[in-house]
Scaffold this motif. Sequence first.
Motif, short mmCIF file in Angstrom:
data_model
loop_
_atom_site.label_atom_id
_atom_site.label_comp_id
_atom_site.label_asym_id
_atom_site.label_seq_id
_atom_site.Cartn_x
_atom_site.Cartn_y
_atom_site.Cartn_z
N PRO A 35 0.85 -1.20 0.00
CA PRO A 35 0.00 0.00 0.00
C PRO A 35 0.88 1.25 0.00
N CYS A 36 0.96 1.92 -1.12
CA CYS A 36 1.87 3.07 -1.28
C CYS A 36 1.10 4.28 -1.80
N TRP A 37 1.61 5.45 -1.46
CA TRP A 37 1.06 6.71 -1.96
C TRP A 37 2.20 7.72 -1.99
N LYS A 38 1.95 8.84 -2.65
CA LYS A 38 2.97 9.88 -2.77
C LYS A 38 2.71 10.99 -1.75
N VAL A 39 3.77 11.36 -1.02
CA VAL A 39 3.75 12.53 -0.16
C VAL A 39 4.69 13.53 -0.81
N LYS A 40 4.10 14.52 -1.49
CA LYS A 40 4.86 15.39 -2.39
C LYS A 40 5.51 14.50 -3.44
N SER A 41 6.82 14.42 -3.49
CA SER A 41 7.47 13.57 -4.51
C SER A 41 7.99 12.26 -3.92
N LYS A 42 7.79 12.06 -2.64
CA LYS A 42 8.33 10.88 -1.96
C LYS A 42 7.31 9.74 -1.98
N LEU A 43 7.78 8.54 -2.36
CA LEU A 43 6.93 7.37 -2.31
C LEU A 43 6.88 6.86 -0.87
N THR A 44 5.70 6.81 -0.31
CA THR A 44 5.50 6.37 1.07
C THR A 44 4.71 5.07 1.06
N CYS A 45 5.16 4.09 1.83
CA CYS A 45 4.52 2.77 1.81
C CYS A 45 4.35 2.23 3.23
N LEU A 46 3.41 1.32 3.36
CA LEU A 46 3.15 0.64 4.63
C LEU A 46 3.27 -0.87 4.43
N PRO A 47 3.34 -1.63 5.51
CA PRO A 47 3.47 -3.09 5.38
C PRO A 47 2.22 -3.72 4.78
N SER A 48 2.43 -4.84 4.10
CA SER A 48 1.30 -5.57 3.51
C SER A 48 1.00 -6.85 4.27
N PHE A 49 1.83 -7.17 5.29
CA PHE A 49 1.50 -8.31 6.14
C PHE A 49 1.90 -8.00 7.58
N MET A 50 1.23 -8.68 8.50
CA MET A 50 1.51 -8.50 9.92
C MET A 50 1.70 -9.87 10.56
N LEU A 51 2.83 -10.01 11.23
CA LEU A 51 3.14 -11.25 11.95
C LEU A 51 2.83 -11.01 13.42
N THR A 52 1.76 -11.62 13.89
CA THR A 52 1.26 -11.34 15.24
C THR A 52 1.31 -12.60 16.10
N GLY A 53 0.67 -12.55 17.24
CA GLY A 53 0.62 -13.68 18.15
C GLY A 53 0.75 -13.20 19.58
N VAL A 54 1.55 -13.90 20.35
CA VAL A 54 1.76 -13.55 21.75
C VAL A 54 3.24 -13.76 22.05
#
Length: 361
Positions: A35-54
Amino acid sequence: MDKIARDNIPDELYRVAPEVFDHMPTKFLDGFRSPCWKVKSKLTCLPSFMLTGVGKCGTTDVWDKIVAHPDIVVSDKEPRWWTRLRVGRDRGLDKSYPLSWYANQYNNLGKAISEARDSNKAKKLIAGDGSPSIFWDNIEWKTTLTAACQNLTTPRYVLADVIRTVLPKTKILAVFRNPITRLYSDYNYANRSCTPAFFHDSVTEATRIFSSCLASSTRKECVYKYFTEIYKNSLHHKLPKERPGMNMNPIKRLFKGYYSLFVPDWLKAFPRDQVMFIRMEDWHSECTTMLPNIYQFLDLEPLSKQNTDEICNKTLKNSTPGMNAKGPMLDTTKQLLDKFYAPDRKDLAQILNDDRFLWND
């Protein structure tokens, strides 16, 4: 652009994480796995998976081996933003951290995508968030409720609902372990001078306190009751006296083994094919079989058998050092905890339709 439908969000859900809903983009760039988008000219992205548990379920070792895949851009395993930094709740924090801070933890991903010479390679690159507490930590739930909802004993919306709403394509992996051995490992990890006898005394009192709540409430109601009370140390005085240098209050570790109370939240929020459950015991003995399945789940290219073997033969990460030197758990403690966790293990096996989660092996 991939547009995220976010109209008509219930007020109760919005109040769980207003800083997320107010600042998360509603559109992401087409063609990227991340999941990516542009902040001005910078490509900004977030994780596409989460490793969870306890904690002490082996997430560090699973993470270390998953991110060995060449299409995963490595980041810090546990930013703990969703559960702690986002709301300013962590050791030494005096402020909350905004979404922009979280996105900055994945600057390497945006940079790798932008600098990739092969456009097809760039589109495949992903990153993950390996914070285990994402699975269970809804401690702030009471503080987000309106006055009209203060009589609720369990939340209608939790973090799983927030993540599904703003990042609907996210893949979720959750790692579990026999809750009895998990608790002992967790307690030893936090209390390096703990003895089996002291652990037994702590567990005896903690289960007694929790069981007194169960006399008039459900397990889920008791867990969410103690979410607020335990972390304010309101039960501290009822537990065995703290020894120097020990992290006390085992009841807050006890309820984390109630996996079946949290699993339905994720299965309700996400399609079943976006959630994978892993037993630590299987992972340790079957890594070469399970790792390719995880890569397939994450829509990653398969690796050669040689590469898979090399990854799985890497040194085990973050095992609890010196635990055996303190001695094994007392048989009486095992029996106490076996009885305590039996209802949850049964429920978990039924929810997942998998008897391995009874931990009869």
